[in-house]
Design a protein around this motif. Structure first.
Motif, PDB file in Angstrom:
ATOM      1  N   ILE A 142     113.088 124.127 151.952  1.00  0.00           N
ATOM      2  CA  ILE A 142     112.409 125.395 152.169  1.00  0.00           C
ATOM      3  C   ILE A 142     112.935 125.995 153.468  1.00  0.00           C
ATOM      4  N   PRO A 143     113.695 127.094 153.398  1.00  0.00           N
ATOM      5  CA  PRO A 143     114.263 127.695 154.611  1.00  0.00           C
ATOM      6  C   PRO A 143     113.187 128.228 155.546  1.00  0.00           C
ATOM      7  N   LEU A 144     113.550 128.316 156.818  1.00  0.00           N
ATOM      8  CA  LEU A 144     112.681 128.913 157.824  1.00  0.00           C
ATOM      9  C   LEU A 144     112.882 130.426 157.793  1.00  0.00           C
ATOM     10  N   GLY A 145     111.825 131.160 157.475  1.00  0.00           N
ATOM     11  CA  GLY A 145     111.908 132.617 157.529  1.00  0.00           C
ATOM     12  C   GLY A 145     112.006 133.086 158.969  1.00  0.00           C
ATOM     13  N   LEU A 146     112.931 133.993 159.260  1.00  0.00           N
ATOM     14  CA  LEU A 146     113.173 134.408 160.642  1.00  0.00           C
ATOM     15  C   LEU A 146     112.231 135.503 161.126  1.00  0.00           C
TER      16      LEU A 146
END
Length: 325
Positions: free
Chosen positions: A145-149
């Motif tokens: 799950i990517p880190l939303g910026l």
């Protein structure tokens, strides 16, 4: 030397074998004989043995060191052409005192800035890991799950020209940007468009991504310690594209091994090339690149085009882009 004998030139540490192909060497081809070394001599004795015959040496960045002790053992050396506008691995003052001219080059483009964001995005979005999963036909189609910026905090350790440019791009992602360095003032932070962190500890506690943009010196060696890294959120990422020795690498490895932070993106290391048995190579929460932050086709054109021009200037007794201490 006879009038027909060519001066010997050594191109050092040309890992990608691009020194000769990135520029037009015809202006000097009748006057010099060029040898290319694609590996790095690993000891002072090896450096000296390799370079004894050469009056002209072309240094690729800071890969081969030229302290006073090495310069003293190279009596034939008359000219060092280094890529880049400075080279901390060369004792320029001592070289100048010995009558050795040192010339640098310009650069071109924004390759380091581009690489910073390539590494931030690849790390925070797990691009390398997911690429590997797709290629090996992993059972799970989506793994990370990517880190939303957007809305996250980017902490900049160092807010000079490169840090300021990094901050501008962060704002395009709707990120909050804070900055700290030993010499950063509230006024300079405001000029760069970043919030002023009152201390290194405050920056590490607040940041979702920490990115390093400092010059390496005796004062900044191991500037980032284990105690700093331990302040980071467990969901945070650490990015270093500046110099490996700015960070206590053993501490960073330990923290990554213990998964105390989500991961790291690294382009620079204490020892380069990174030893084959280095623990960073076996970690599953790092994205690693081989110090290619400054590398691009346009940068190489500038580096090697200016290098040829510098050699021409030296041969004609009119050195160009001369570096002084």
């Amino acid at each position: 030397m006879s009038s027909t004998e060519k001066l010997r030139v050594a191109i050092l540490d040309d890992y990608q074998d691009v020194g000769l192909s990135s520029a037009d060497w015809s202006p000097v081809q009748d006057r010099v004989s060029v040898d290319v070394y694609t590996d790095t001599a690993t000891s002072e004795d090896d450096v000296v043995a390799r370079l004894q015959p050469y009056p002209i040496v072309c240094a690729m960045r800071e890969r081969t060191k030229f302290p006073a002790e090495v310069i003293d053992r190279l009596p034939n050396l008359k000219f060092i052409a280094t890529t880049g506008p400075r080279n901390a691995a060369i004792d320029v003052a001592y070289a100048n005192a010995k009558g050795i001219v040192v010339s640098g080059t310009s650069g071109k483009g924004n390759s380091t800035l581009e690489h910073i964001w390539a590494l931030i995005l690849a790390t925070a979005r797990y691009l390398v890991h997911e690429d590997a999963n797709v290629k090996r036909n992993a059972q799970k189609w989506q793994t990370y799950i990517p880190l939303g910026l957007a809305g996250r905090t980017l902490g900049l350790v160092g807010v000079g020209k490169l840090g300021s440019m990094t901050a501008k791009i962060a704002k395009a992602f709707d990120m909050r940007v804070v900055g700290w360095s030993p010499n950063l003032t509230r006024e300079r932070a405001a000029e760069a468009g970043v919030e002023f962190a009152q201390s290194k500890e405050v920056l590490f506690r607040q940041s979702d991504i920490v990115s390093v943009h400092m010059v390496l010196s005796d004062r900044t060696h191991h500037l980032i310690k284990e105690s700093d890294l331990l302040l980071m959120k467990p969901t945070a990422f650490f990015i270093n594209t500046s110099r490996g020795p700015l960070v206590d690498e053993r501490a960073l490895v330990k923290i990554l091994q213990q998964h105390k932070i989500s991961g790291a993106g690294l382009d620079v290391y204490e020892i380069e090339p990174l030893p084959s048995d280095h623990p960073l190579r076996s970690l599953d929460n790092v994205t690693l690149t081989p110090h290619t932050g400054y590398v691009s086709d346009s940068m190489y054109e500038a580096f090697w085009g200016d290098t040829v021009d510098n050699i021409v200037g030296f041969l004609e007794g009119k050195p160009k882009r001369v570096l002084t201490a």
